[in-house]
Write a protein that holds these residues in place. Sequence first.
Motif, PDB file in Angstrom:
ATOM      1  N   UNK A 144       0.775  -1.086   0.052  1.00  0.00           N
ATOM      2  CA  UNK A 144       0.036  -0.117  -0.010  1.00  0.00           C
ATOM      3  C   UNK A 144       0.983   1.109  -0.033  1.00  0.00           C
ATOM      4  N   UNK A 145       0.723   2.062  -0.893  1.00  0.00           N
ATOM      5  CA  UNK A 145       1.398   3.483  -0.988  1.00  0.00           C
ATOM      6  C   UNK A 145       1.232   4.435   0.318  1.00  0.00           C
ATOM      7  N   UNK A 146       2.240   4.947   0.732  1.00  0.00           N
ATOM      8  CA  UNK A 146       2.266   5.803   1.955  1.00  0.00           C
ATOM      9  C   UNK A 146       2.915   6.943   1.333  1.00  0.00           C
ATOM     10  N   UNK A 147       2.949   7.962   2.359  1.00  0.00           N
ATOM     11  CA  UNK A 147       3.646   9.420   1.906  1.00  0.00           C
ATOM     12  C   UNK A 147       5.124   9.211   2.098  1.00  0.00           C
ATOM     13  N   UNK A 148       5.509   8.334   2.748  1.00  0.00           N
ATOM     14  CA  UNK A 148       7.003   8.004   2.840  1.00  0.00           C
ATOM     15  C   UNK A 148       7.574   6.911   2.030  1.00  0.00           C
ATOM     16  N   UNK A 149       6.419   6.144   1.349  1.00  0.00           N
ATOM     17  CA  UNK A 149       6.925   4.999   0.524  1.00  0.00           C
ATOM     18  C   UNK A 149       6.072   3.948   0.388  1.00  0.00           C
ATOM     19  N   UNK A 150       5.956   2.714   1.035  1.00  0.00           N
ATOM     20  CA  UNK A 150       5.318   1.716   1.253  1.00  0.00           C
ATOM     21  C   UNK A 150       5.069   1.109   2.107  1.00  0.00           C
ATOM     22  N   UNK A 151       3.735   0.821   2.609  1.00  0.00           N
ATOM     23  CA  UNK A 151       3.686  -0.154   3.698  1.00  0.00           C
ATOM     24  C   UNK A 151       3.551  -1.786   3.348  1.00  0.00           C
ATOM     25  N   UNK A 152       4.255  -2.634   3.753  1.00  0.00           N
ATOM     26  CA  UNK A 152       4.181  -3.934   3.366  1.00  0.00           C
ATOM     27  C   UNK A 152       3.705  -4.767   4.449  1.00  0.00           C
ATOM     28  N   UNK A 153       2.652  -5.558   4.190  1.00  0.00           N
ATOM     29  CA  UNK A 153       2.092  -6.468   5.109  1.00  0.00           C
ATOM     30  C   UNK A 153       2.176  -7.679   4.545  1.00  0.00           C
ATOM     31  N   UNK A 154       2.699  -8.568   5.476  1.00  0.00           N
ATOM     32  CA  UNK A 154       3.216 -10.087   5.037  1.00  0.00           C
ATOM     33  C   UNK A 154       2.398 -11.030   6.016  1.00  0.00           C
ATOM     34  N   UNK A 155       1.835 -12.081   5.475  1.00  0.00           N
ATOM     35  CA  UNK A 155       1.016 -12.841   6.268  1.00  0.00           C
ATOM     36  C   UNK A 155       1.428 -14.336   6.011  1.00  0.00           C
ATOM     37  N   UNK A 156       1.644 -15.048   7.024  1.00  0.00           N
ATOM     38  CA  UNK A 156       1.907 -16.643   6.878  1.00  0.00           C
ATOM     39  C   UNK A 156       0.803 -17.485   7.474  1.00  0.00           C
ATOM     40  N   UNK A 157       0.398 -18.358   6.852  1.00  0.00           N
ATOM     41  CA  UNK A 157      -0.503 -19.512   7.372  1.00  0.00           C
ATOM     42  C   UNK A 157      -0.248 -20.978   7.009  1.00  0.00           C
ATOM     43  N   UNK A 158       0.034 -21.858   8.021  1.00  0.00           N
ATOM     44  CA  UNK A 158       0.839 -22.976   7.757  1.00  0.00           C
ATOM     45  C   UNK A 158      -0.372 -24.208   7.775  1.00  0.00           C
ATOM     46  N   UNK A 159       0.182 -25.125   6.984  1.00  0.00           N
ATOM     47  CA  UNK A 159      -0.936 -26.257   6.776  1.00  0.00           C
ATOM     48  C   UNK A 159      -0.044 -27.484   6.543  1.00  0.00           C
ATOM     49  N   UNK A 160      -0.413 -28.820   6.716  1.00  0.00           N
ATOM     50  CA  UNK A 160       0.458 -29.870   6.378  1.00  0.00           C
ATOM     51  C   UNK A 160       1.469 -30.040   7.296  1.00  0.00           C
ATOM     52  N   UNK A 161       1.632 -29.505   8.391  1.00  0.00           N
ATOM     53  CA  UNK A 161       2.666 -29.472   9.432  1.00  0.00           C
ATOM     54  C   UNK A 161       3.030 -31.024   9.701  1.00  0.00           C
ATOM     55  N   UNK A 162       4.149 -31.549   9.908  1.00  0.00           N
ATOM     56  CA  UNK A 162       4.644 -32.726  10.298  1.00  0.00           C
ATOM     57  C   UNK A 162       5.150 -32.497  11.553  1.00  0.00           C
ATOM     58  N   UNK A 163       5.530 -33.802  12.420  1.00  0.00           N
ATOM     59  CA  UNK A 163       6.084 -33.672  13.533  1.00  0.00           C
ATOM     60  C   UNK A 163       7.434 -33.096  13.680  1.00  0.00           C
ATOM     61  N   UNK A 164       8.309 -33.445  12.239  1.00  0.00           N
ATOM     62  CA  UNK A 164       9.298 -33.097  12.198  1.00  0.00           C
ATOM     63  C   UNK A 164       9.634 -31.651  11.834  1.00  0.00           C
ATOM     64  N   UNK A 165       8.337 -30.848  11.601  1.00  0.00           N
ATOM     65  CA  UNK A 165       8.572 -29.383  11.213  1.00  0.00           C
ATOM     66  C   UNK A 165       8.990 -28.503  12.365  1.00  0.00           C
ATOM     67  N   UNK A 166       9.153 -28.980  13.627  1.00  0.00           N
ATOM     68  CA  UNK A 166       9.420 -27.940  14.695  1.00  0.00           C
ATOM     69  C   UNK A 166      10.462 -27.221  14.605  1.00  0.00           C
ATOM     70  N   UNK A 167      11.591 -27.601  14.117  1.00  0.00           N
ATOM     71  CA  UNK A 167      12.833 -26.910  13.971  1.00  0.00           C
ATOM     72  C   UNK A 167      12.567 -25.837  12.994  1.00  0.00           C
ATOM     73  N   UNK A 168      11.746 -25.957  12.038  1.00  0.00           N
ATOM     74  CA  UNK A 168      11.562 -24.994  10.897  1.00  0.00           C
ATOM     75  C   UNK A 168      10.618 -23.989  11.522  1.00  0.00           C
ATOM     76  N   UNK A 169       9.440 -24.273  12.019  1.00  0.00           N
ATOM     77  CA  UNK A 169       8.638 -23.385  12.664  1.00  0.00           C
ATOM     78  C   UNK A 169       9.245 -22.490  13.385  1.00  0.00           C
TER      79      UNK A 169
END
Length: 289
Positions: free
Chosen positions: A226-251
Motif C-alpha cells: 500500500x502506498x504511503x506518504x513516505x514509501x510503501x507499507x508492506x504487510x506479510x502474512x503466513x498461514x501453515x498447513x500440512x505440518x509434520x512432527x519433524x517441522x518443529x525446527x523450521x517453524x
Amino acid sequence: MDAPLLAALADPARWRLLSLLAERPRSVGVLAQLAGARQPQTTKHLQTLERAGVVTSQRSGQRRIYALRPGPLRDLAVALNQLADIAERAGGPYETFDRYGTDLDVERRAAQTHRWADGRTFSFVRSLTARTELVWRHLTEEPLLTRWWAPEGLRVSELVFQPRPGGRIVLAYHDVEDTDGSDLVVGRAEGAVEELRPVERLAYRLSPLLPDGGLAFTAHITFDLRPTDTGTRLDAHWRLTDSTVQSADFIAGIEIGFGQSLDKLAAVLAADAHNPGTTPDTRSFSWDD
C-alpha cells in the motif's frame, strides 16, 4: 591474542602456581611443596610461564625466587572481556541464537502429532522507504530477491522464482561464509506462485524440505502493498498447513528468520534510496519456464 601465553595457561598445574604467586613471590622449593608436586616438574612449569612473560624470577643466594607479572594477565583479561562484549551486544547473533533456542524448545514440545501446527499464523509489517513499484520488483525479480531473501548469516545459493500464477519457486540457503558451497545446505524449500496483482498483492505457497526430501509443512504467504506518504507499507502474512512432527525446527525459526529477511529488504531499499542508480535494472530479465 598471545598464543604462548594461552598455551602456558592451559595447564591446571600452572594455574595453581599462578594462584600461589599472586599471593606473594615464592621460591621453587616452596612452590613445589604448596602445589604438592616434585621440584623438577615445578621448575619446568615455572620456566614455561616465564617464557610466556607472565612470571619473572631472580636468584637470591641459593634459591631462585619467582614473582607474578600482572600486566600480561590484565591484557588477557581485557581481550577476553572484549570478546564477551562482542558476543553479548544487544541484538547480536548470540541474542538471536538464545531466542531461537527458547522457541525451538517450545515448538518441539508441541510437535506431537501430524498437523499439529496447522492454522498457525505469523504476521509482519514493514514501512519501506521506496515506491510500491520498486518494492514489487524486489518481491518478484530473482536478482533482487537474492539481495534480501535470507535470514542473517545466510545467503541465497539457489533461486527460481517464476512470477506468474502456477510459477515454480525454489529457494536454497548456504551459510554466508560458505562461499564455495562445500558445506551442507542450510535449508531448501519449494513451492508455487498462487496469485499476482502487480504492485498490490502477491501470494505463494512454500514448503521447506526435510532431509529425506519430504515436506516439513506448507506456508501460504501473502504480501499486500500500500502506498504511503513516505514509501510503501508492506504487510506479510503466513498461514501453515500440512505440518509434520519433524517441522518443529523450521517453524521455530519463522518469526526470527523471516523478520530478519524483511529487515534486510528494508535496509537494501533504504541504501538504494541514498545511492540512486544502485538498483539493478532487471525488468528485461528472461524467466525460465
